[in-house]
Design a protein around this motif. Structure first.
Motif, short mmCIF file in Angstrom:
data_model
loop_
_atom_site.label_atom_id
_atom_site.label_comp_id
_atom_site.label_asym_id
_atom_site.label_seq_id
_atom_site.Cartn_x
_atom_site.Cartn_y
_atom_site.Cartn_z
N ALA A 277 0.82 -1.22 0.00
CA ALA A 277 0.00 0.00 0.00
C ALA A 277 0.85 1.26 0.00
O ALA A 277 0.45 2.30 0.53
N GLY A 278 2.03 1.17 -0.58
CA GLY A 278 2.89 2.33 -0.70
C GLY A 278 3.67 2.68 0.54
O GLY A 278 4.41 3.67 0.55
N LYS A 279 3.56 1.89 1.61
CA LYS A 279 4.25 2.21 2.86
C LYS A 279 5.74 1.90 2.79
O LYS A 279 6.53 2.49 3.53
N VAL A 296 13.02 3.04 4.25
CA VAL A 296 14.08 4.04 4.37
C VAL A 296 13.89 4.87 5.63
O VAL A 296 12.78 5.37 5.89
N THR A 297 14.96 5.02 6.40
CA THR A 297 15.02 5.98 7.50
C THR A 297 15.89 7.14 7.03
O THR A 297 17.07 6.95 6.72
N LEU A 298 15.31 8.33 6.95
CA LEU A 298 16.02 9.45 6.33
C LEU A 298 17.28 9.87 7.08
O LEU A 298 18.28 10.23 6.47
N PRO A 346 7.69 4.32 8.25
CA PRO A 346 6.44 4.17 7.51
C PRO A 346 5.67 5.48 7.39
O PRO A 346 4.55 5.49 6.89
N HIS A 347 6.27 6.59 7.86
CA HIS A 347 5.59 7.88 7.87
C HIS A 347 6.24 8.79 6.82
O HIS A 347 7.31 9.34 7.05
N ALA A 348 5.60 8.95 5.67
CA ALA A 348 6.11 9.87 4.66
C ALA A 348 5.73 11.28 5.08
O ALA A 348 4.73 11.84 4.67
N ASP A 349 6.56 11.86 5.96
CA ASP A 349 6.21 13.11 6.63
C ASP A 349 7.42 14.04 6.63
O ASP A 349 8.44 13.75 7.27
N SER A 350 7.31 15.16 5.92
CA SER A 350 8.42 16.10 5.85
C SER A 350 8.42 17.10 6.99
O SER A 350 9.38 17.86 7.16
N VAL A 351 7.37 17.10 7.79
CA VAL A 351 7.23 18.08 8.88
C VAL A 351 7.69 17.52 10.22
O VAL A 351 8.23 18.26 11.05
N SER A 383 10.26 -0.94 9.34
CA SER A 383 10.17 -1.53 8.00
C SER A 383 10.10 -3.05 8.08
O SER A 383 9.31 -3.68 7.37
N PHE A 384 10.94 -3.65 8.92
CA PHE A 384 10.86 -5.10 9.10
C PHE A 384 9.48 -5.52 9.59
O PHE A 384 8.98 -6.58 9.22
N ASP A 385 8.87 -4.69 10.42
CA ASP A 385 7.53 -5.00 10.91
C ASP A 385 6.51 -4.98 9.77
O ASP A 385 5.61 -5.83 9.71
N LEU A 386 6.66 -4.04 8.84
CA LEU A 386 5.79 -4.01 7.67
C LEU A 386 6.01 -5.23 6.78
O LEU A 386 5.06 -5.79 6.24
#
Length: 498
Positions: A277-279, A296-298, A346-351, A383-386
């Motif tokens: 689902a894109g996560k 990915v962890t930024l 899993p959080h595509a969050d720039s803020v 990510s491993f959890d996903l």
């Protein structure tokens, strides 16, 4: 003895590796080149810098190794992903390449979502993020229309380098998977997406496989480097795919943990029906017919660098971490979230931004350092959890990068992941993966799996410690609550940020 060359075209430098038929490294050379950052959120490069750097490295390899050019059978590539190189009808570069870490395209991402809806994930298996290539194409289309009208095709960075070496404009499939224009499960370009955004016919170049032959060196390029014009050239792979191959992630059950500036977890997969689902990202692997799921962890290693530079300037990493092994798991009730530059999985969050939770007057620098290491590893564990939720089984984790240089961190990874963690004897990363693709393409091995058995040596294995696994499982549940608990706070703080 015969040899192959792996070329790793990175964001800040190109690295070349000369590898013999028995897997021994006989030479390496590196050349750096600049970023062009004219405005905040912009990140570009002149593709000619990639060519010049690669030529210099190949010349150095020949001169320092003493290997005869006629004994070098093939060359292949690893490349920084997503970068947009626009070509006109004569295959001339129209503008500087827009790189993966350029973030000017948020509006274009929302436009892609609005126009394609659920079809985006059905076709590409990936969400629209600023790093991908299609948003960059749409940005040029919108903001530089006269220039875009001259565009006949596009390629990615390593594919442009390969064009300059062979004269053939093609795109390798594991890299094409990161464009948002590829039908990832089917391994072919999506005409539906291309037409939805008015891209001209032939804009997406022919696809090639990672170990597929793409010709031999042009005589003029061979003359510049000293290589033989008979040197065979192969497709190569995206840097993450090549990093996985170079670490031996070519079989089900194996996963990669890489801690660099950012952090990556990646697992080999053969079932194209997997849907996250894109996560997490889901891309075509270098191994034919295979895929890899990637989170990915930024700010992984960057979080530790920030901690060192901000709170222990002038202290080396070995000194900074020398006592963390004496601190018990959990850092005496201290959690750190590594959201210093936002987050991807899993959080595509720039803020969102980072936090220390549970800080008390009894905590010292060693506690904070361990908490940073644990927080980075918890982020990777998400990510491993996903993967687990999607039915992917991970039997062991191969650890590379900065996290693999510290035994305490390797044990910490084993305890948090709950899996055996293995280090490599001689870690060479994506450049080795590229060399392996050239080795398979040259016919030395029947597959990347056979090549991995010969080329890759494993180091120590760190087994999970049961009591630590149990403790970290409870801490991980608390860690996962921090994002939602601090999300609205970070949104409110955004107006005060510089």
């Amino acid at each position: 003895m015969k040899y192959v060359i792996g070329v790793d075209l990175g964001t800040s430098s190109v690295k070349t590796l000369l590898v013999s038929k028995d897997g021994e490294i006989k030479g390496e050379a590196t050349a750096s080149y600049p970023l062009i950052q004219e405005r905040p959120s912009y990140s570009e490069q002149n593709p000619e810098e990639w060519v010049n750097g690669t030529v210099a490295c190949l010349k150095e390899l020949l001169q320092t190794s003493g290997v005869s050019a006629e004994d070098i059978e093939g060359v292949s590539f690893s490349g920084q992903m997503h970068g947009l190189v626009l070509l006109d009808e004569q295959n001339r570069v129209l503008r500087n390449a827009i790189l993966w870490n350029d973030t000017r395209t948020t509006k274009e991402c929302r436009e892609i979502e609005q126009k394609l809806g659920g079809k985006l994930l059905d076709i590409t298996r990936n969400a629209a993020l600023e790093g991908f290539t299609l948003p960059k194409i749409l940005w040029v289309q919108k903001h530089e229309p006269e220039l875009f009208a001259k565009a006949a095709s596009f390629v990615l960075p390593k594919d442009y380098l390969r064009y300059r070496m062979t004269g053939r404009v093609e795109m390798e499939i594991s890299d094409a998977a990161g464009t948002l224009l590829l039908n990832v499960p089917e391994g072919k370009w999506s005409d539906e997406i291309a037409s939805a955004f008015g891209l001209p016919e032939g804009f997406c170049p022919p696809l090639v496989g990672s170990t597929e032959g793409t010709g031999t060196l042009l005589p003029e390029f061979a003359a510049l480097t000293g290589l033989s014009p008979a040197t065979k050239v192969f497709g190569g792979g995206a840097d993450n795919a090549c990093g996985a191959v170079g670490a031996g992630i070519v079989r089900k059950g194996d996963a990669l943990c890489s801690v660099g500036t950012s952090g990556v977890v990646l697992t080999y997969e053969e079932d194209k029906s997997k849907d996250f689902a894109g996560k997490v990202h889901f891309f075509n692997h270098a191994h034919p017919g295979a895929f890899y799921a990637m989170g990915v962890t930024l700010a992984a290693g960057y979080s530790l660098s920030w901690f060192r530079d901000a709170l222990a300037p002038g202290v080396g990493f070995s000194e900074l971490l020398q006592n963390v092994g004496e601190i018990a798991p959990g850092s005496e009730g201290l959690l750190f979230t590594p959201y210093l530059v936002g987050e991807r999985t899993p959080h595509a969050d720039s803020v969102i931004r980072g936090s220390f939770i549970g800080l008390s007057g009894t905590h010292r620098r060693d506690h904070l350092a361990r908490a940073v290491m644990e927080g980075i590893t918890f982020s990777l564990q998400e990510s491993f959890d996903l993967f687990r939720q999607a039915g992917i089984t991970v039997d062991r984790v191969i650890s590379i990068g900065g996290g693999a240089k510290n035994p305490v961190w390797l044990q910490m990874q084993a305890d948090i992941f709950g899996k055996p963690v293995v280090s490599l004897k001689n870690e060479q990363g994506p450049a080795m993966g590229a060399a392996m693709m050239a080795a398979v393409g040259s016919g030395w091995f029947g597959s990347l799996k056979e090549c991995a058995d010969q080329f890759i040596g494993y180091g120590a294995t760190y087994e999970p410690i049961p009591e630590n696994v149990e403790k970290y499982a409870r801490l991980f549940k608390l860690y996962q609550q921090v994002y939602e608990a601090t999300r609205s706070l970070n949104e409110g703080l955004q107006e005060f940020r510089g």
